[in-house]
Scaffold this motif. Sequence first.
Motif, PDB file in Angstrom:
ATOM      1  N   THR A 225       5.900  -0.900   4.053  1.00 43.77           N
ATOM      2  CA  THR A 225       7.024  -0.112   3.575  1.00 43.77           C
ATOM      3  C   THR A 225       7.901   0.239   4.780  1.00 43.77           C
ATOM      4  OG1 THR A 225       5.905   2.020   3.840  1.00 43.77           O
ATOM      5  CG2 THR A 225       5.569   0.843   1.745  1.00 43.77           C
ATOM      6  N   ARG A 226       8.964   0.955   4.530  1.00 49.21           N
ATOM      7  CA  ARG A 226       9.862   1.317   5.627  1.00 49.21           C
ATOM      8  C   ARG A 226       9.187   2.223   6.656  1.00 49.21           C
ATOM      9  NH1 ARG A 226      15.477   0.733   5.266  1.00 49.21           N
ATOM     10  NH2 ARG A 226      16.226  -0.232   3.352  1.00 49.21           N
ATOM     11  N   LEU A 227       8.280   3.104   6.223  1.00 49.26           N
ATOM     12  CA  LEU A 227       7.757   4.138   7.112  1.00 49.26           C
ATOM     13  C   LEU A 227       6.311   3.922   7.535  1.00 49.26           C
ATOM     14  CD1 LEU A 227       9.272   7.300   5.364  1.00 49.26           C
ATOM     15  CD2 LEU A 227      10.214   5.979   7.289  1.00 49.26           C
ATOM     16  N   ARG A 228       5.543   3.136   6.781  1.00 50.66           N
ATOM     17  CA  ARG A 228       4.120   3.049   7.109  1.00 50.66           C
ATOM     18  C   ARG A 228       3.584   1.655   6.790  1.00 50.66           C
ATOM     19  NH1 ARG A 228       1.031   3.534   2.435  1.00 50.66           N
ATOM     20  NH2 ARG A 228       2.229   4.135   0.580  1.00 50.66           N
ATOM     21  N   ARG A 229       2.360   1.421   7.299  1.00 48.56           N
ATOM     22  CA  ARG A 229       1.600   0.203   7.031  1.00 48.56           C
ATOM     23  C   ARG A 229       0.267   0.619   6.409  1.00 48.56           C
ATOM     24  NH1 ARG A 229       6.076  -1.079   8.230  1.00 48.56           N
ATOM     25  NH2 ARG A 229       6.745  -2.203  10.104  1.00 48.56           N
ATOM     26  N   GLU A 230      -0.037   0.107   5.242  1.00 46.70           N
ATOM     27  CA  GLU A 230      -1.312   0.405   4.587  1.00 46.70           C
ATOM     28  C   GLU A 230      -2.156  -0.859   4.565  1.00 46.70           C
ATOM     29  OE1 GLU A 230      -1.709   2.958   0.928  1.00 46.70           O
ATOM     30  OE2 GLU A 230      -2.411   1.043   0.098  1.00 46.70           O
ATOM     31  N   LEU A 231      -3.420  -0.726   4.990  1.00 45.59           N
ATOM     32  CA  LEU A 231      -4.315  -1.874   5.139  1.00 45.59           C
ATOM     33  C   LEU A 231      -5.562  -1.640   4.293  1.00 45.59           C
ATOM     34  CD1 LEU A 231      -4.758  -4.559   6.663  1.00 45.59           C
ATOM     35  CD2 LEU A 231      -5.933  -3.256   8.438  1.00 45.59           C
TER      36      LEU A 231
END
Length: 602
Positions: free
Chosen positions: A257-263
């Motif tokens: 996303t624009r603000l974060r990375r989710e793994l």
Amino acid sequence: MRLPAHRAPDRERAASADRLAAPLARAFLIASAAAALAGALAAQEVRLPLDHYHRLLERARLDPLPAVDAASPVALESAELRIELGPRTALVTSELSVAVQGDGWQSVDLAGSGQFLRLEVADAASGGDDSGAEVRLREDGGALLVRGRGRHRIRLDSAHDLGIGGEATRPRRELQLALPLAGHVRGTLRGHGSDEVELTQGGALLTPQAQAADELRWVGAPGETLHLTALGQGLLPRGGDQPLRFSATVRADLQLTRLRRELAVGVELNVLQGALGELEIELPEGYRIQRLDERPLAGWDVEDGRLQAQLLQATTSGFRLDFVMEAAATSDLVAAPRIEVLGALRSRHLVRAAVEGDGILSLHDTGSGVELDDAGSTRAKSADGADQTRQRSPLYQVLDPQRPPQWRLVWPDQTEVLALRVDSLVVDAVVGAAGEAIYNLQLVVASRGPSEVRLHLASGFRLVRAERDGRRLRAGLGRDGALVLPLSSGAGQQSFSVVGVLPVERIGQLAGGAPLRLPVPRASAPITEVFVRAQLPSDWSYRLIEPEREVPSHVVENRSGGALLELPPGFVALHASWSALSSDPGDLGIEVVEQRQREEWF
């Protein structure tokens, strides 16, 4: 002159004598011939010494035929053996069908080893009579003694010691059983449980073990020794003698996303040897664990960038661990995070990236990644309940964690661009030698409001057919000469197919000179990725001016969804792909290397 009357009888006697003389003459001639033949035969007589004559006479004398024996007084017709495996001993129940034709005690060889437990005469076989039948074992136990004419069924129970493989990784029970010399031998096996059964000699299994776990049927070779082996499940190492060996498969799904990375991470472990009670995983830098499934764990902690977990109970098979990590978005260039399971004998790393919202995701560097499936998009609900499109990359297997795949993420800032984009453009062109090309275009468009998408094609393009989501579509021409494709109402992805004819340069005039420029359409929205298949006459050789754009054929075929044109006879195909991230992806340059010489057939 008249003869006297008394002379007539004399003439009759003379005639009668002549008639008798003819046969006598013939008999004389036959006797003379016989005497001559006898003389000829006598002339061929062979004389031998007396001892030589006796030797020839001895050799010429035929031996008398051997006397035919009478029918066998006893015969072992069949043997049915039921084997029951125990921990260390096997119980064998033998049912023998014996036919007795002689008087007195008859002997039947058993050739079996083991301890005999019981011997009895069973019920009579069909057509037989067991009345008066007697059976007993010979003193040495090697034969069965039977008395009484008829067909008898005899039951014999015996116990046999099993060979136990106590030092093997898998427990092993072995049985060697001498089979009787009967007309046919067959039987059943019980007591093996879940062990794997093998008949290595003297017989074969008739029933697949998977179909009859409680009882197996087998057939044996009469007079041979049956070798049976039952292999149990793997044993745990004793006293730590066996080192721990396990393999790991790591699946990482990266959401951008624009603000974060989710793994989202899933780790599957398969224990090959030993027992696994603790686990240590090296985590990617900058990521923190937000959620973790603690069901298989007794406890866990993160120290120095490593996840340390303890299992509730050591496992000898394997288990799965799932957790979710997050990191802040710091760059538009995103590399696949590295997750390493320490101590694994073999590791397999799988990764996929997806972008939420209006971002455009493109592959920047493949690294050591191998594409396993296709890219695409999914539909999801956003926080406010609206439909949201997620563009995702193919699933990659990373062969070298030091060289992971990298993606570039672009976030458009203009309202028009945010509302419309072309996720993929497939150009399938059949280029003829006369200066015309058939164009087959496949577009996947993501829209959130606009009513049309425009394609700017090279001058002279003639439209043959246009379709949207498999249905015929009436396309128009804009004031700027662009082909106008109307969009359906609503947000989401729409697929377009456009077929037409476009003038191109003559290939024969380009050999050894200027390159062939294959036009690629421009669009009114940014194009994420371009895929091109150029079908060209095989009279010339070709190569891409930008060889880094060349891709395997399946990459283009998979993205087209099976809508490519059939390759004409006498044509070759070049396949290319690149990330455009622009409404004008540019043309594909092809160098015409040389003209091929045609072979003349005489």
